[in-house]
Design a protein around this motif. Structure first.
Motif, PDB file in Angstrom:
ATOM      1  N   ALA A   1      -7.406  22.106  11.767  1.00 23.69           N
ATOM      2  CA  ALA A   1      -6.838  23.173  10.933  1.00 23.69           C
ATOM      3  C   ALA A   1      -6.577  24.438  11.738  1.00 23.69           C
ATOM      4  N   ALA A   2      -7.320  24.601  12.842  1.00 24.62           N
ATOM      5  CA  ALA A   2      -7.143  25.781  13.697  1.00 24.62           C
ATOM      6  C   ALA A   2      -5.716  25.884  14.232  1.00 24.62           C
TER       7      ALA A   2
ATOM      8  N   VAL B   1     -10.305  18.486   0.071  1.00 29.47           N
ATOM      9  CA  VAL B   1      -8.921  18.191   0.420  1.00 29.47           C
ATOM     10  C   VAL B   1      -8.919  16.786   1.001  1.00 29.47           C
ATOM     11  N   THR B   2      -8.255  15.865   0.307  1.00 30.36           N
ATOM     12  CA  THR B   2      -8.256  14.469   0.762  1.00 30.36           C
ATOM     13  C   THR B   2      -6.830  14.035   1.090  1.00 30.36           C
ATOM     14  N   ASP B   3      -6.688  12.780   1.453  1.00 30.66           N
ATOM     15  CA  ASP B   3      -5.345  12.258   1.755  1.00 30.66           C
ATOM     16  C   ASP B   3      -4.558  11.951   0.479  1.00 30.66           C
ATOM     17  N   LEU B   4      -5.177  12.235  -0.686  1.00 30.72           N
ATOM     18  CA  LEU B   4      -4.474  12.023  -1.957  1.00 30.72           C
ATOM     19  C   LEU B   4      -4.425  13.264  -2.841  1.00 30.72           C
ATOM     20  N   ALA B   5      -5.376  14.189  -2.648  1.00 30.92           N
ATOM     21  CA  ALA B   5      -5.511  15.230  -3.665  1.00 30.92           C
ATOM     22  C   ALA B   5      -6.246  16.462  -3.153  1.00 30.92           C
TER      23      ALA B   5
ATOM     24  N   MET C   1      -3.439  20.625   7.786  1.00 29.11           N
ATOM     25  CA  MET C   1      -2.476  21.678   7.444  1.00 29.11           C
ATOM     26  C   MET C   1      -2.776  22.254   6.063  1.00 29.11           C
ATOM     27  N   ARG C   2      -3.121  21.368   5.133  1.00 23.60           N
ATOM     28  CA  ARG C   2      -3.418  21.829   3.774  1.00 23.60           C
ATOM     29  C   ARG C   2      -4.726  22.642   3.754  1.00 23.60           C
ATOM     30  N   VAL C   3      -5.709  22.206   4.531  1.00 18.38           N
ATOM     31  CA  VAL C   3      -6.974  22.953   4.631  1.00 18.38           C
ATOM     32  C   VAL C   3      -6.700  24.370   5.142  1.00 18.38           C
ATOM     33  N   ALA C   4      -5.835  24.463   6.145  1.00 17.84           N
ATOM     34  CA  ALA C   4      -5.557  25.767   6.771  1.00 17.84           C
ATOM     35  C   ALA C   4      -5.017  26.779   5.766  1.00 17.84           C
ATOM     36  N   LYS C   5      -4.342  26.270   4.731  1.00 20.75           N
ATOM     37  CA  LYS C   5      -3.803  27.179   3.705  1.00 20.75           C
ATOM     38  C   LYS C   5      -4.901  27.918   2.943  1.00 20.75           C
ATOM     39  N   GLU C   6      -6.102  27.369   2.969  1.00 20.58           N
ATOM     40  CA  GLU C   6      -7.211  27.985   2.235  1.00 20.58           C
ATOM     41  C   GLU C   6      -7.772  29.225   2.930  1.00 20.58           C
ATOM     42  N   PHE C   7      -7.498  29.386   4.218  1.00 21.52           N
ATOM     43  CA  PHE C   7      -8.103  30.501   4.955  1.00 21.52           C
ATOM     44  C   PHE C   7      -7.391  31.806   4.610  1.00 21.52           C
TER      45      PHE C   7
ATOM     46  N   MET D   1       0.840  -1.209   0.000  1.00 20.95           N
ATOM     47  CA  MET D   1       0.000   0.000   0.000  1.00 20.95           C
ATOM     48  C   MET D   1       0.873   1.257   0.000  1.00 20.95           C
ATOM     49  N   LYS D   2       0.520   2.170  -0.867  1.00 22.15           N
ATOM     50  CA  LYS D   2       1.261   3.427  -0.909  1.00 22.15           C
ATOM     51  C   LYS D   2       0.831   4.325   0.242  1.00 22.15           C
ATOM     52  N   THR D   3       1.747   5.160   0.647  1.00 20.42           N
ATOM     53  CA  THR D   3       1.459   6.045   1.775  1.00 20.42           C
ATOM     54  C   THR D   3       0.496   7.152   1.368  1.00 20.42           C
ATOM     55  N   ARG D   4      -0.471   7.370   2.212  1.00 17.26           N
ATOM     56  CA  ARG D   4      -1.373   8.497   2.022  1.00 17.26           C
ATOM     57  C   ARG D   4      -1.074   9.543   3.092  1.00 17.26           C
ATOM     58  N   LEU D   5      -1.556  10.742   2.886  1.00 17.17           N
ATOM     59  CA  LEU D   5      -1.344  11.793   3.875  1.00 17.17           C
ATOM     60  C   LEU D   5      -2.139  11.476   5.135  1.00 17.17           C
ATOM     61  N   ASP D   6      -1.567  11.819   6.297  1.00 14.46           N
ATOM     62  CA  ASP D   6      -2.346  11.588   7.515  1.00 14.46           C
ATOM     63  C   ASP D   6      -3.283  12.777   7.757  1.00 14.46           C
ATOM     64  N   THR D   7      -4.148  12.619   8.741  1.00 15.41           N
ATOM     65  CA  THR D   7      -5.193  13.632   8.960  1.00 15.41           C
ATOM     66  C   THR D   7      -4.584  14.984   9.349  1.00 15.41           C
ATOM     67  N   GLU D   8      -3.438  14.931  10.013  1.00 12.16           N
ATOM     68  CA  GLU D   8      -2.783  16.182  10.413  1.00 12.16           C
ATOM     69  C   GLU D   8      -2.344  16.979   9.181  1.00 12.16           C
ATOM     70  N   VAL D   9      -1.791  16.273   8.202  1.00 12.95           N
ATOM     71  CA  VAL D   9      -1.345  16.952   6.974  1.00 12.95           C
ATOM     72  C   VAL D   9      -2.553  17.476   6.186  1.00 12.95           C
ATOM     73  N   ILE D  10      -3.639  16.708   6.160  1.00 11.37           N
ATOM     74  CA  ILE D  10      -4.864  17.198   5.507  1.00 11.37           C
ATOM     75  C   ILE D  10      -5.292  18.511   6.169  1.00 11.37           C
TER      76      ILE D  10
END
Lengths: 224, 265
Positions: free
Chosen positions: A34-35, A178-182, A12-18, A1-10
């Motif tokens: 994300a806070a 924003v998912t663990d892949l994309a 972090m990426r969400v936070a960039k949208e604010f 299985m390939k590594t997916r992003l963990d929830t913390e990284v998701i």
């Protein structure tokens, strides 16, 4: 299985949208974290359903002395007070939500369709019976709806579908996933793949997504 | 001046008859829950109640543990999470009373709520269990709609049109109407015979102030119940609350009981 992003990284990426000055409701799924990743040059004002605007950081281990049961966010975690914070009743809280006064909401999802239909609750008596909470109110009134979720179910079934098979929470409301892949944007022309997780190709992501993904002109690897 | 102060919670709930509609707060954690009034009503024993509240499935972490031990399902790691030192267990490890005790005690025939489950995936709430067994009729309402229906009840309105739930299963059985180019659903008001309110301070006239996120549904409930009973940490003389800071005007409050000890801070 390939590594997916963990929830913390998701998160972090969400936070960039604010954007600086945004008023944001985070719900209590993956997005809630994300806070913790707001850069110091941005001011983001957080809203909590039971009637807080502008609460401070979520308390972490070792800060038990600051914990106050009269200052928790909707997910039940203790938060710190912050200058400028205010309190109001639950109806006023949803005046903010429904009335279009909040800028961004981050929700979890069981399914999202090509048209941005959101399904994140279940009527199935075999599952979690009738837990709707505020998830139906949020996408109706809040300007931008971000879904933060795992790209597929735990047993690897597709969640991003042509048409939702689960009961809808709100039709045509999702703006960004924003998912663990994309990172995928919902547009009038279809789903646009904007970013992919490190180590994943657009073809591999497409294979786990039912609708055809349009590749963004500036498609790139996800950056934090 | 009419005396609104009751000496005990037992006296404050003594006249609640079978079949009453009770509105009460329950969200996440113990904040804002009128725990003492709930306990007193459990003791008092009124039956065939209708409960109206935000998260009627809510039980405390300790409650979940007891519930888990008394039922078949087991949640891996729940005990460890509750016993672990630190913030999370400070919330989860609290033992506090929620409306679920009335459900477990068989006093409830109908529940109107936005959340029927517990906050932990996999732990069935007493409400979910009772609904599945056919013992309780459940009406699920989106959270903001629930708040506004209570507000409408308190405000003497016949209802309102809301865009929430349009083009979902929720719209079934509701009148849909296009107003200024947008679809809305008709929502009806909610009222109660008795409202349980948790506030911080009351004056002798019943004016109330709250603390932080514990305000929530409480001021709405105060307006929508024919008899509103408030439990508070302190009762003060008129003039001791800043009139600019009063949240619930005393006209909405009929009975006040002071919490003697053990108040959640």
């Amino acid at each position: 299985m390939k590594t997916r992003l963990d929830t913390e990284v998701i998160a972090m990426r969400v936070a960039k949208e604010f954007q600086d000055g945004d008023c944001v409701n985070l719900g209590f799924g993956i997005g809630a974290d994300a806070a913790s990743y707001i850069p110091p040059d941005k001011t983001v004002i957080f809203h909590s359903e039971q009637g807080i605007l502008g609460y401070g950081r979520i308390l972490t281990e070792g800060e038990e002395a600051l914990a106050d049961f009269n200052l928790t966010h909707a997910g039940g975690k203790f938060v710190a007070p912050q200058p400028g914070m205010c309190f109001f009743n639950h109806a006023d809280s949803f005046v903010m939500v429904r009335g279009g006064h909040l800028d961004v909401t981050v929700l979890g999802a069981l399914q999202v369709s090509e048209q941005g239909d959101l399904a994140n609750w279940s009527l199935d008596p075999a599952g979690r019976l009738g837990n709707i909470g505020g998830a139906m109110d949020m996408p109706v009134g809040i300007k931008k709806v971000i879904v933060a979720m795992e790209h597929t179910t735990r047993d690897n079934r597709i969640k991003i579908v042509k048409k939702c098979t689960l009961p809808l929470t709100c039709p045509r409301c999702v703006d960004l996933m924003v998912t663990d892949l994309a990172v995928i944007e919902v547009t009038a022309g279809g789903l646009v793949l904007k970013e992919f997780a490190p180590g994943w190709s657009p073809e591999e992501i497409q294979a786990l997504t039912e609708p055809t993904l349009i590749l963004a002109d500036d498609l790139k690897e996800m950056e934090l | 001046m009419k005396n609104k102060v009751f000496r005990t919670f037992q006296e404050a709930v003594a006249d609640i008859p079978d079949g009453s509609v009770i509105m009460l707060h329950s969200f996440s954690g113990p904040g804002g829950i009128a725990q003492n009034l709930i306990k007193a009503l459990r003791e008092q024993g009124a039956e065939n109640l209708t409960l109206i509240g935000c998260n009627l499935g809510q039980i405390s972490g300790v409650g979940m543990l007891e519930y888990q031990e008394s039922s078949s399902g087991e949640i891996p790691g729940l005990r460890e999470r509750i016993d672990a030192p630190g913030l999370y267990s400070l919330i989860l490890g609290q033992s506090y009373t929620t409306p679920a005790v009335l459900i477990e005690n068989g006093q409830v025939k109908k529940a109107i709520t936005s959340w029927a489950g517990t906050s932990v995936v996999g732990i069935e709430s007493p409400l979910e269990k009772a609904v599945k067994n056919g013992g309780i009729q459940l009406e699920i309402v989106p959270q903001g709609t629930l708040a506004e229906r209570i507000r409408a009840g308190g405000a003497g309105l016949g209802g309102f049109y809301s865009p929430v739930g349009v083009d979902t299963v929720y719209q079934e059985g509701r009148e849909k109407r296009n107003i200024q180019g947008r679809d809305y659903l008709l929502e009806t008001p909610l009222k109660a015979d008795f409202g349980f309110v948790r506030a911080y301070k009351a004056d002798l006239l019943g004016n109330l102030i709250y603390r932080g996120s514990s305000r929530s549904f409480n001021p709405l409930i105060a307006t929508a119940a024919r008899t509103t009973i408030a439990e508070v940490d302190e009762i003060v003389n008129p003039g001791e609350l800043d009139p600019e800071a009063v949240v619930t005007p005393g006209i909405f409050v009929n009975r006040i009981v002071r919490i003697e000890q053990g108040a959640m801070k």
